[in-house]
Every structure is written in C-alpha cells, then in structure tokens.
Design a protein around this motif. Structure first.
Motif, mmCIF file in Angstrom:
data_model
loop_
_atom_site.group_PDB
_atom_site.id
_atom_site.type_symbol
_atom_site.label_atom_id
_atom_site.label_comp_id
_atom_site.label_asym_id
_atom_site.label_seq_id
_atom_site.Cartn_x
_atom_site.Cartn_y
_atom_site.Cartn_z
ATOM 1 N N PHE A 266 0.846 -1.189 0.000
ATOM 2 C CA PHE A 266 0.000 0.000 0.000
ATOM 3 C C PHE A 266 0.884 1.242 0.000
ATOM 4 N N TYR A 267 0.507 2.226 -0.819
ATOM 5 C CA TYR A 267 1.210 3.504 -0.865
ATOM 6 C C TYR A 267 0.175 4.624 -0.840
ATOM 7 N N LYS A 268 0.450 5.657 -0.048
ATOM 8 C CA LYS A 268 -0.463 6.795 0.026
ATOM 9 C C LYS A 268 0.213 8.018 -0.575
ATOM 10 N N SER A 269 -0.508 8.697 -1.479
ATOM 11 C CA SER A 269 0.051 9.872 -2.146
ATOM 12 C C SER A 269 0.155 11.036 -1.174
ATOM 13 N N THR A 270 1.288 11.710 -1.194
ATOM 14 C CA THR A 270 1.461 12.913 -0.379
ATOM 15 C C THR A 270 0.860 14.138 -1.048
ATOM 16 N N TYR A 271 0.415 13.974 -2.294
ATOM 17 C CA TYR A 271 -0.141 15.113 -3.031
ATOM 18 C C TYR A 271 -1.645 15.265 -2.828
ATOM 19 N N ASN A 272 -2.411 14.178 -3.072
ATOM 20 C CA ASN A 272 -3.863 14.288 -3.013
ATOM 21 C C ASN A 272 -4.521 13.239 -2.127
#
Length: 749
Positions: A266-272
């Motif tokens: 799992f990866y979470k975007s730091t942008y949106n």
C-alpha cells in the motif's frame, strides 16, 4: 565365500559411486534454488522501485490536470452570452484555442469539455457543440449523460475523479468504439469562474504514460481516491475485501499485508491522499512449472546415474562379465552416460541464462535509480541509498559534471530506418570512451542522453569541452551521421546526492535556452544569459494573411524573414523562437479562415509543421517550415473560387485599396450589393461600422509612415486615402487623442 566377498566389493564400489552422485545432486539442487530465489528477490526490489516511479508519474499527471484546471479557470473568457442572448463566438474561439494549446503535450487526455452556467454550448479540443448532443452522439453512457453532468455541476462539490468506465465513443463521425475513460471534474465550492471543466482521461493511454507494463509479471495495480473509492484497476477480479480489513487504522504512507498467495503493498500519495495498491505474487507467474521441470530433469539424471553406477560396478568384475553380455547391457550403458551428460548440459545452460537475466535486471535497476536521482519530484531521502547500492564506483570522485547529449534527425535521413535507442546509447558510450571520457551514460527521454562524468580538479572542465567537440565532430561523420549532435555541460558540483538534480536542471534548461544565433555544438550552461526581448509583429500579421490570400507570396515571405531575423538579432532563446513560429502559424490560419482543407489535410499540415520546428536545430529551419506553410496556403487559396462577400475577402480588399477613395457606394458596387445591405452586413460581421474600420486601417498605416519615414503630414494623409491634410489631422486626433505631428515627435523624440 569368494562369491560373498565379490558381492561385498561390488556393493562398496556401487555405494561409493552413489555417494558421489548424491553429492552432485544436492549441490545442483541448492544452486538451482538459490539462483531462482536471487532472481526473484532482485526483480521484487526492481518492482518496488518501478511502482514508486509509476506513482510519482500518476501524481505528476494529477498535478498537471489541477494546473490545467486552474489555468482554464484563469482564462478571461467568462460570460460568453451577449446581452441580446447570442453567443460571443470570438470568446468561444479564443477559449477553445487556448484550451487546446494548454493540453498539447498531455497525450493521455482524450478530451476536455468546458461549458458555462448560462449556456449549453460545450467547448472541446475538437471544436464546439451542444452539451446534450456531445453526450448523445460522441461520448455515450447509460448513466453519465448531459443531464447528469448539468445536475452534478450545479451542486456544490469537491474536486472528484469518476471511476474508469466503458463509454461508446464516436470516431471521425463514422464508427463507434468502446473506450475506458476516467472523468475528472474540478471543485466548485470556491468558484474561480463561471466555467465548468471536465477532463476525459483514456485509461489505456494513462497506463502507457505511467509505464504499467514494467511491473512484475502476474502483478496487479489499483488506484483509489481519497475517499477510498476505486477509480482504476488493472485486474477486474481484484478483491479488496480479503485485505482491507487487515489494514491497520494507523496506516500512514506505506504498508504491506501478506495474503495466502500474494503480497499487497500500500502507498499513500502525499499530493492528493490517493491510495495505490500493488498486488504481487510470492513467485514469478508460471515459475512453479519451470521449477518442477528443472527438478524432474535432475531426478531423472540421478536415476540414470544410479543405474549406470550399478552396471559399471558389475562390469568391473570379470566373473560377472558374461552375465552383462548375456543381459545385453552394453548398449544400455552407453545410453545412460549420454543421458547424464545431456542433463548436466541442460542445467549449465539454464544457470547461464539466469546469470544473464540478473545482469539485465541490474542494468535496468541502475538506469531506474539514475533517473530517480535526477527527478526533481522524487523522494530525496532515497538518494544516498540508491547511490551507495547502484553506483559504488563514484565514491572515488570528489566532483562531477553532467552532460546532456541531444540528437536531432536530419531531414534527409527521416525516411531511413530508425536506430534503436539502445544502439544509440551504446554508440555514444563507445565514442566518449574513445575520447578518454569515462562516463555513466543513460537514456533520459526521446533522443536525449545524460552522462555523469567524475572530475578530479576544476581545470579538467576546460579539457572536457575540447574532448566533447572532438567527439561530436567524429560522431557526425561516422555512426551518428543521420543526426545533428549537440551537448550542454553543467557547472561542476561535489558528488553529494543533492547536486544530481541541480546539475540535470542546469543542462536541461541550458539546452532549451540556447541562443538562436549560437551554432556551437557544445554549450556551457554557466554562459547562458536569459532574455525575454522577443519580437512579434502583431500589426503585420493581418498583412501576412492578406498577402497569402492574394497569392503575393514574395511579400508574405519578406514579413516572415523580417520577423525571424529581428529575433535573431535580439539573441532570443531557441524555445522562444519555437513559440514565435507557432504563434505566426496559428494567427495565419485564424485570419485566413478555413481554406477548404479537409480535416486530414489540416492535421497533416499542422503535424508536419510542429514536428519540423520541434526538431529544428537552427532558427532558419523553423523559418523555412513556416515559409513552406505560407506557400501551400497561397496555392490553396489561389485555386479556390473567390466569394467576394465574405469577411476575409472584404478585409483583404480594404487592406490593399485603403489609399483609394473607398466611399460606401463605391465599395458596395465592388461587392455587387446595395450600400444599405453592405453597411448592415459589415456591421454584423465585423462588429464595427464600415467608416470606423476603414479609418483604423488607414491610420494604422499612417502611424507606420509617421514613425519610419520623413514624409510630411500632408503627404502621409494623401498616401493613406484622405483628401486633404485637415481631414487627416482631425480624424487622427479623434482616434488617438493627439495630432499627427505630436505623435511623430513622441515616437522619434
């Protein structure tokens, strides 16, 4: 007793051979398992790096879309409906042209739809149409129709990405095609304008844009928005239920969950705030069958070896030789040996292939690591680890320089077979080595290659310029003779990881900001001097279009040459000259109108022109490309029948005859109509009455004569169509607020 001893000896020999063969079997099995495991671990690490690069590309694409959304809202084309209820088509046309220019480099955008609060007119990349007809005849979906979007856009909402779904799309007005599209709409809680903007994104092109094919075979990829709604998945059978409940509530930016046969990253975007899930198998797809086949080969080999050992043991004893002959095992013996030899050869070949795969994977990992190190959006915390892991050899250097090498195909070589990028990279690396330049070389983008060169002392930078010039001169006559070769050299930096991005920015900006008057093959990024003194003759563009319409190609070419030479004298940058050429191209088409070109002809003409100026290595090549377009249009306009009562022809006639006595009755007679009808038609078409238009044309020419000639005011009045100096002076002051004499003093003083 003798027979027993003979049998014991036979058993001892047999067991000794069996032990040797078992040791060989176990050794080969361990090598086999370790090789497979090492390949898988290396590919799994590469997959993690590739997925992070994909996520960075997706975030960058969302940044681009948000930036485009803000830019379109910022365009000054609100309230396209006039007070009488009609549409202001000039605003519509300018808005459509600006929107098209904004998205020219975003290949994954299928279309952009812009509509306003008080109008059903939809403005797209392909023209304008009614919003209802657009979703009934172009983008058809059972749920997402025009009524749905009107209703949705009228309600307050955040920025949202609608999940990828299948739409029926009309291609070229003749055939239907099913396409998977995502739709992104901007939020309207804080309105920037009265525009509603929808981005239609091709799922297939988007996945190509982020290079989804580079992930490990058998893996899947899914994208969820900030509300954890699925917007795109590469696997329709991807079941989130089996892993979602295992995800801890304190999940921050990255996480991993282990399932039965798969691992979920799992990866979470730091942008949106979007979430990305990469589902990968524990082993390669089909690796079990490969491992089983290899194991079967080894088991078969050991069985054959045991049989051979038994027969060989028996053969060593003469008393039982007759038994071997009677059983006819001599032939079997030879076959068993060949079978063992064949099995060993197969294992050796397989291990060799695995070693080659490891080398290829390592080379790909080095390239991916290098590109991340120079990517300005990449996570800087990874840089030190990547350098230490993939580039240990640079620790011997204290300083470095980065060189961007760019290849531009020559026109005469366009039709020849293209050389693969891998071969070009190999040729460049070999050429640099011949000039004693030790460099790390990687393909960056299109026909651009980046070289990292370690430096021992600052003085070697001057030597590097000489070596690069010698290399380019030799390459242009040998392996790269089909290309124009250019290079840009960065400043010298210490080998700290923070300087890699800065050095790449040096050469990237240096290449695009080189002066149009600079023919030097090797540029120094430190010597780039930025200028914004571009020259664009707005007052001459109408003349250019009129000359093309009239077939006066020589006069049109003169305006083009004057414009390009003026910018050359100002030493503007190469990318600025590209914008000048593009602006002249589109202004020419805008003023001429549609010279009866088919869509395919227009697309080809535009594509050929844009391709020519983007590949141009000198500004003269851009100039020739624009002259070629002007010649084609002049020929096209000349071959068409002249319809006198049309805006282009009227404007052309006035431009060419403004110095004559063009009173209303006379001009109406020229166009075979009545003065009353001509006056009404002119006002409706040009949104200005005929007399004001004629005066503006005359006074524009008068201003040029006042600035650039020594004619008297009376002579200038006569040359621009006024009967006497008094009328000329009165009219000039009416439109500009000062007399002709005062205007001349201000311009020349």
């Amino acid at each position: 007793m003798k027979r027993l001893l003979m049998n014991v000896g036979l058993l001892q020999i047999f067991m000794a051979l069996l032990i040797v063969i078992m040791v060989m079997f176990v050794s080969n099995y361990i090598v086999h398992k370790n090789s497979i495991s090492e390949v898988y671990d290396e590919v799994a690490q590469n997959n993690a790096l590739v997925v992070k690069t994909m996520i960075q590309s997706i975030d960058n694409s969302f940044r681009s879309l948000d930036s485009m959304n803000h830019s379109i809202h910022s365009l000054p084309y609100n309230n396209i409906v006039n007070s009488d209820g009609s549409l202001d088509m000039a605003k519509v046309y300018d808005l459509q042209k600006n929107v098209t220019a904004l998205v020219s480099k975003a290949d994954f955008i299928e279309d952009i739809i812009v509509f306003h609060d008080n109008s059903n007119l939809a403005i797209t990349l392909h023209g304008t149409t009614d919003l209802g007809e657009l979703f009934e005849q172009k983008y058809v979906h059972s749920i997402y129709n025009a009524a749905y979007w009107k209703r949705f856009m009228s309600m307050p909402h955040e920025s949202k990405v609608f999940p990828a779904d299948t739409y029926k799309v009309m291609n070229s007005g003749t055939t239907w095609q099913k396409k998977k599209l995502l739709i992104m709409v901007g939020g309207n809680k804080f309105r920037l304008s009265d525009k509603h903007i929808m981005f239609l994104i091709s799922a297939e092109k988007w996945m190509k844009f982020v290079d989804q094919t580079a992930i490990i075979p058998g893996a899947s990829f899914i994208v969820l928005d900030s509300n954890r709604n699925v917007i795109l998945s590469t696997n329709d059978d991807f079941d989130l239920v089996e892993v979602w409940n295992q995800l801890t509530s304190n999940f921050n930016s990255e996480g991993t969950i282990t399932g039965k046969d798969f691992e979920y990253n799992f990866y979470k975007s730091t942008y949106n705030g979007f979430m990305y899930i990469n589902k990968i198998p524990y082993k390669f797809k089909n690796i079990n069958s490969v491992s089983s086949a290899n194991l079967t080969i080894m088991i078969t080999a050991i069985i054959g070896a045991v049989t051979l050992s038994y027969l060989l043991s028996m053969y060593l004893y003469r008393p039982i030789r007759n038994i071997i002959q009677q059983l006819g095992l001599e032939t079997s013996k030879g076959n068993d040996i060949r079978n063992i030899h064949k099995a060993i050869r197969m294992l050796q070949s397989e291990n060799g292939k695995l070693g080659e795969e490891l080398e290829v994977e390592h080379a790909q990992n080095r390239k991916a690591a290098f590109l991340r190190l120079i990517d300005e959006y990449a996570d800087p915390s990874e840089s030190e680890q990547l350098i230490r892991k993939y580039f240990p050899e640079i620790s011997k250097k204290q300083q470095f320089i980065m060189v961007l090498i760019q290849l531009l195909p020559k026109e005469e070589a366009e039709s020849n077979e293209r050389i693969r990028v891998e071969k070009l990279e190999s040729c460049i690396a070999a050429g640099l080595k011949r000039e004693s330049i030790e460099a790390l070389l990687f393909h960056a983008d299109k026909l651009q290659f980046v070289a990292w060169i370690g430096m021992d002392q600052p003085s070697t930078r001057r030597t590097l310029f000489k070596q690069l010039r010698a290399y380019i001169a030799a390459a242009g006559n040998n392996e790269l003779s089909r290309y124009e070769v250019g290079a840009c050299v960065s400043s010298m930096y210490s080998t700290d990881e923070v300087h890699w991005k800065r050095a790449f920015q040096d050469v990237n900006h240096g290449m695009s900001h080189r002066s149009v008057s600079n023919d030097e093959p090797v540029m120094d990024a430190e010597q780039i001097r930025y200028t914004y003194n571009m020259y664009y003759p707005l007052d001459k563009m109408e003349k250019l279009s009129n000359y093309v319409l009239c077939g006066r190609l020589e006069d049109a070419v003169q305006i083009i040459e004057d414009t390009f030479e003026a910018n050359n004298k100002r030493n503007i940058h190469m990318h600025q000259m590209v914008h000048v050429a593009q602006a002249m191209f589109y202004d020419l088409f805008r003023m001429i109108g549609n010279p009866s070109l088919e869509q395919a002809e227009w697309s080809k003409l535009e594509g050929d022109f844009l391709r020519s100026i983007s590949r141009a290595n000198r500004y003269t090549e851009m100039k020739q490309a624009l002259i070629k377009v002007a010649a084609f249009l002049a020929k096209q306009c000349k071959s068409e029948p002249t319809n006198k009562l049309n805006p282009a022809f009227i404007a052309q006639y006035i431009e060419l005859h403004y110095m004559e006595n063009l009173y209303l009755d006379y001009i109406a007679e020229v166009f075979h109509t009545s003065p009353k009808y001509f006056s009404s038609y002119f006002k409706k078409t040009f949104d200005i009455n005929y007399v004001d238009y004629l005066n503006k044309v005359r006074l524009a020419h008068a201003r040029e004569l006042l600035k650039h000639t020594s004619y008297s005011v009376t002579e200038i009045g006569e040359k621009t169509g006024y009967l006497n100096a008094s009328t000329f002076a009165t009219t000039f002051k009416k439109y500009y607020g000062i007399s002709p004499s005062e205007y001349r003093k201000r311009q020349t003083g």
